[in-house]
Motif scaffolding. Structure first.
Motif, mmCIF file in Angstrom:
data_model
loop_
_atom_site.group_PDB
_atom_site.id
_atom_site.type_symbol
_atom_site.label_atom_id
_atom_site.label_comp_id
_atom_site.label_asym_id
_atom_site.label_seq_id
_atom_site.Cartn_x
_atom_site.Cartn_y
_atom_site.Cartn_z
ATOM 1 N N ALA A 275 7.470 11.638 9.436
ATOM 2 C CA ALA A 275 7.185 10.417 8.691
ATOM 3 C C ALA A 275 7.048 10.765 7.225
ATOM 4 O O ALA A 275 6.564 11.843 6.874
ATOM 5 C CB ALA A 275 5.900 9.756 9.201
ATOM 6 N N GLY A 276 7.501 9.877 6.366
ATOM 7 C CA GLY A 276 7.382 10.084 4.932
ATOM 8 C C GLY A 276 7.044 8.783 4.246
ATOM 9 O O GLY A 276 7.382 7.696 4.727
ATOM 10 N N MET A 277 6.326 8.861 3.145
ATOM 11 C CA MET A 277 5.939 7.651 2.428
ATOM 12 C C MET A 277 5.787 7.944 0.947
ATOM 13 O O MET A 277 5.584 9.092 0.531
ATOM 14 C CB MET A 277 4.622 7.092 2.972
ATOM 15 C CG MET A 277 3.482 8.105 2.990
ATOM 16 S SD MET A 277 1.868 7.343 3.214
ATOM 17 C CE MET A 277 1.648 6.551 1.625
ATOM 18 N N GLN A 278 5.909 6.920 0.146
ATOM 19 C CA GLN A 278 5.677 6.987 -1.283
ATOM 20 C C GLN A 278 4.511 6.070 -1.625
ATOM 21 O O GLN A 278 4.443 4.938 -1.132
ATOM 22 C CB GLN A 278 6.927 6.550 -2.056
ATOM 23 C CG GLN A 278 8.125 7.469 -1.861
ATOM 24 C CD GLN A 278 9.378 6.923 -2.530
ATOM 25 O OE1 GLN A 278 9.474 5.743 -2.819
ATOM 26 N NE2 GLN A 278 10.337 7.799 -2.766
ATOM 27 N N PRO A 279 3.568 6.524 -2.430
ATOM 28 C CA PRO A 279 2.431 5.685 -2.808
ATOM 29 C C PRO A 279 2.869 4.432 -3.562
ATOM 30 O O PRO A 279 3.858 4.452 -4.292
ATOM 31 C CB PRO A 279 1.590 6.591 -3.709
ATOM 32 C CG PRO A 279 2.039 7.983 -3.392
ATOM 33 C CD PRO A 279 3.489 7.862 -3.038
ATOM 34 N N MET B 264 0.826 -1.196 0.000
ATOM 35 C CA MET B 264 0.000 0.000 0.000
ATOM 36 C C MET B 264 0.864 1.252 0.000
ATOM 37 O O MET B 264 0.613 2.212 -0.685
ATOM 38 C CB MET B 264 -0.912 -0.079 1.218
ATOM 39 C CG MET B 264 -1.533 1.209 1.728
ATOM 40 S SD MET B 264 -2.094 2.295 0.455
ATOM 41 C CE MET B 264 -2.788 3.583 1.386
ATOM 42 N N PHE B 265 1.906 1.253 0.789
ATOM 43 C CA PHE B 265 2.823 2.386 0.768
ATOM 44 C C PHE B 265 4.185 1.922 1.222
ATOM 45 O O PHE B 265 4.347 0.866 1.810
ATOM 46 C CB PHE B 265 2.316 3.522 1.678
ATOM 47 C CG PHE B 265 2.413 3.201 3.146
ATOM 48 C CD1 PHE B 265 3.548 3.531 3.859
ATOM 49 C CD2 PHE B 265 1.375 2.580 3.812
ATOM 50 C CE1 PHE B 265 3.650 3.243 5.205
ATOM 51 C CE2 PHE B 265 1.479 2.282 5.160
ATOM 52 C CZ PHE B 265 2.606 2.611 5.850
ATOM 53 N N ARG B 266 5.195 2.727 0.932
ATOM 54 C CA ARG B 266 6.516 2.438 1.466
ATOM 55 C C ARG B 266 7.087 3.724 2.043
ATOM 56 O O ARG B 266 6.797 4.824 1.579
ATOM 57 C CB ARG B 266 7.455 1.873 0.396
ATOM 58 C CG ARG B 266 7.618 2.728 -0.864
ATOM 59 C CD ARG B 266 8.700 2.130 -1.753
ATOM 60 N NE ARG B 266 8.759 2.783 -3.042
ATOM 61 C CZ ARG B 266 8.101 2.356 -4.112
ATOM 62 N NH1 ARG B 266 7.315 1.307 -4.005
ATOM 63 N NH2 ARG B 266 8.189 2.983 -5.265
#
Length: 227
Positions: A116-120, A1-3
């Motif tokens: 926090a950070g995420m990539q779709p 779902m995300f990373r």
């Protein structure tokens, strides 16, 4: 779902490499459904920054588009700053061990940043995105609990623990050695005539195996007769 976002690669390069993107309008709509009105703090190129006030806590959500005005989100970031709390490196380490999505960092001036950070990954799904927001909420809770640990405790919330007489009577002081041998307080508690010890087969848990079957050696009690 995300990373989680690892950084180091330019936005345009990621988009050209075929990274997943999410529609900006759907992401913003999901944020508004979760938090109500968003306070748009500003834009810089492909980066949009929103302020959120949720249950007395302020934090920022940043959306990075593949290009200015593209409407395609390739990164999301969360940021909360805590000022004026008593913080040390050990507390930050404890908080970080329990965080799910973010990382906590103490600055030289004593401020604590939760980031926090995420990539779709894949197509946008509002239900799945809600799980991301729940993970961020949990990280906020963990951080707030760590910051307030010096102000409150579980014992303080237990009614009987508030009574001085109860606190004094329930106090157990480590016994002094007898004949230079440590006193086994557990054996005393279990009874000298029926001295028992932790079951070696289940390490005192009373259960064994992945599906937690009752331990045969101790009949599920976690204790066996001392040898």
């Amino acid at each position: 779902m995300f990373r989680k976002f690892s950084g180091g690669q330019k936005a345009g390069n990621r988009a050209m490499a075929g990274e997943s993107v999410w529609p900006r309008d759907k992401v913003v709509s999901a944020l508004e459904n979760q938090y109500g009105a968003l306070d748009q703090l500003g834009e810089e190129g492909p980066l949009s920054v929103f302020g959120v006030q949720h249950n007395g806590v302020n934090f920022v959500i940043a959306l990075m588009e593949s290009a200015p005005g593209s409407g395609k989100i390739i990164e999301l970031g969360f940021l909360a700053r805590f000022v004026g709390f008593e913080i040390d490196a050990q507390l930050v380490e404890t908080i970080n061990r329990n965080l799910h999505l973010g990382v906590a960092s103490i600055e030289a001036n004593g401020d604590l940043f939760l980031m926090a950070g995420m990539q779709p990954v894949g197509s946008f799904d509002a239900g799945q995105f809600a799980l991301v927001l729940e993970a961020w909420r949990r990280d906020l809770m963990i951080t707030l609990h760590g910051l307030s640990s010096g102000q409150a405790s579980m014992a303080a919330a237990f009614p009987a623990a508030k009574l001085e007489a109860a606190r004094n009577f329930a106090m157990n002081v480590a016994p002094a050695p007898t004949d230079n041998k440590p006193v086994d307080l557990l054996a005393s508690f279990l009874g000298a005539k029926n001295s028992r010890e932790l079951c070696g087969d289940c390490s005192g848990r009373g259960k064994r195996g992945f599906i937690a079957r009752e331990c045969v050696a101790c009949d599920g009690s976690g204790f066996v007769k001392a040898h």
